[in-house]
Write an enzyme that holds these catalytic residues in place. Structure first.
Site, PDB file in Angstrom:
ATOM      1  N   HIS A 125      -2.343 -12.586   5.595  1.00  0.00           N
ATOM      2  CA  HIS A 125      -3.669 -12.397   4.999  1.00  0.00           C
ATOM      3  C   HIS A 125      -4.233 -13.761   4.608  1.00  0.00           C
ATOM      4  O   HIS A 125      -3.519 -14.775   4.635  1.00  0.00           O
ATOM      5  CB  HIS A 125      -3.586 -11.474   3.777  1.00  0.00           C
ATOM      6  CG  HIS A 125      -2.694 -11.957   2.702  1.00  0.00           C
ATOM      7  ND1 HIS A 125      -1.432 -11.459   2.483  1.00  0.00           N
ATOM      8  CD2 HIS A 125      -2.853 -12.947   1.800  1.00  0.00           C
ATOM      9  CE1 HIS A 125      -0.869 -12.102   1.490  1.00  0.00           C
ATOM     10  NE2 HIS A 125      -1.715 -13.024   1.048  1.00  0.00           N
TER      11      HIS A 125
HETATM   12  C1  T46 Z   1      -0.039 -14.830  -1.194  1.00  0.00           C
HETATM   13  C2  T46 Z   1       1.370 -14.874  -0.761  1.00  0.00           C
HETATM   14  C3  T46 Z   1       1.930 -16.264  -0.771  1.00  0.00           C
HETATM   15  C4  T46 Z   1       0.063  -7.404  -7.554  1.00  0.00           C
HETATM   16  O1  T46 Z   1      -0.113  -6.289  -8.062  1.00  0.00           O
HETATM   17  N1  T46 Z   1      -0.233  -8.525  -8.266  1.00  0.00           N
HETATM   18  C5  T46 Z   1      -0.070  -9.764  -7.760  1.00  0.00           C
HETATM   19  O2  T46 Z   1      -0.355 -10.763  -8.451  1.00  0.00           O
HETATM   20  C6  T46 Z   1       0.412  -9.889  -6.416  1.00  0.00           C
HETATM   21  C7  T46 Z   1       0.588 -11.272  -5.803  1.00  0.00           C
HETATM   22  C8  T46 Z   1       0.699  -8.761  -5.707  1.00  0.00           C
HETATM   23  N2  T46 Z   1       0.534  -7.545  -6.267  1.00  0.00           N
HETATM   24  C9  T46 Z   1       0.906  -6.339  -5.512  1.00  0.00           C
HETATM   25  C10 T46 Z   1       0.055  -6.059  -4.283  1.00  0.00           C
HETATM   26  C11 T46 Z   1       1.025  -5.357  -3.357  1.00  0.00           C
HETATM   27  O3  T46 Z   1       1.073  -3.975  -3.672  1.00  0.00           O
HETATM   28  O4  T46 Z   1       2.234  -6.536  -5.022  1.00  0.00           O
HETATM   29  C12 T46 Z   1       2.383  -5.966  -3.735  1.00  0.00           C
HETATM   30  C13 T46 Z   1       2.865  -6.995  -2.731  1.00  0.00           C
HETATM   31  O5  T46 Z   1       1.821  -7.954  -2.498  1.00  0.00           O
HETATM   32  P1  T46 Z   1       1.529  -8.563  -1.052  1.00  0.00           P
HETATM   33  O6  T46 Z   1       1.823  -7.574  -0.011  1.00  0.00           O
HETATM   34  O7  T46 Z   1       0.139  -9.145  -1.064  1.00  0.00           O
HETATM   35  O8  T46 Z   1       2.619  -9.741  -1.008  1.00  0.00           O
HETATM   36  P2  T46 Z   1       2.762 -10.922   0.033  1.00  0.00           P
HETATM   37  O9  T46 Z   1       4.103 -11.482  -0.175  1.00  0.00           O
HETATM   38  O10 T46 Z   1       2.386 -10.503   1.403  1.00  0.00           O
HETATM   39  O11 T46 Z   1       1.659 -12.023  -0.438  1.00  0.00           O
HETATM   40  C14 T46 Z   1       1.786 -12.671  -1.680  1.00  0.00           C
HETATM   41  C15 T46 Z   1       0.450 -12.707  -2.416  1.00  0.00           C
HETATM   42  O12 T46 Z   1      -0.068 -11.375  -2.525  1.00  0.00           O
HETATM   43  C16 T46 Z   1      -0.571 -13.555  -1.707  1.00  0.00           C
HETATM   44  O13 T46 Z   1      -1.687 -13.781  -2.557  1.00  0.00           O
HETATM   45  O14 T46 Z   1      -0.789 -15.777  -0.977  1.00  0.00           O
HETATM   46  O15 T46 Z   1       2.230 -14.012  -1.502  1.00  0.00           O
END
Ligand code: T46
Length: 133
Positions: A50
């Site tokens: 993303h």
């Molecule tokens: C990024 C990379 C490096 C939250 O509720 N609060 C938060 O602050 C974050 C970061 C995530 N979430 C929830 C949203 C999803 O349900 O945690 C779950 C996993 O998040 P996501 O699928 O976006 O995780 P990654 O590892 O793909 O990405 C993360 C960050 O979201 C993103 O901003 O830059 O790490």
């Protein structure tokens, strides 16, 4: 110009071991509103895929390592985050992917904004579109 902008965090060590201090507007070039960390990533699992519309972040593997891929729609570059003294600056409108997490990896991220799902661009086509507008 390279997409990969790393920052070295000076280790404040003595004979007991090492310590790294992350301070807004000093080692981290923005006001930190949020800190999160990713750990226990299963073998072979990649994350990210993303971009963000308006978010600055600094990412550092405080233990272990992972391979970070950044893509600005024109070029795609990668870097290993493999040291607790090596941070990666990630600006807005940059597609990011994280791969090859070591089993012990703890990826710490400092962010300039609170969590906002509306700030995410989770489709590469939408990302390319956002770059045009
Ligand atoms: C990024 C990379 C490096 C939250 O509720 N609060 C938060 O602050 C974050 C970061 C995530 N979430 C929830 C949203 C999803 O349900 O945690 C779950 C996993 O998040 P996501 O699928 O976006 O995780 P990654 O590892 O793909 O990405 C993360 C960050 O979201 C993103 O901003 O830059 O790490």
């Amino acid at each position: 110009m390279s997409l990969i902008k790393t920052v070295s965090f000076p280790p404040l060590g003595d004979d007991r071991g090492s310590l790294v201090a992350l301070e807004a507007h000093k080692t981290v070039p923005f006001d930190v509103k949020r800190v999160y960390y990713i750990f226990g990533t299963q073998s072979g699992v990649s994350r990210g895929f993303h971009a963000h519309r308006a978010l600055e972040q600094v990412a550092v593997c405080v233990t272990g390592k992972c391979r970070m891929v950044l893509d600005d729609g024109r070029q795609r570059e990668e870097v290993w985050l493999d040291s607790p003294t090596k941070g990666l600056l990630i600006g807005d409108l940059v597609w990011r992917e994280m791969h090859d997490f070591s089993p012990d990896c703890v990826l710490l991220v400092l962010a300039s904004e609170h969590y906002n799902e509306a700030d995410y661009i989770r489709s590469y086509d939408d990302f390319k579109q956002a770059l045009k507008s």
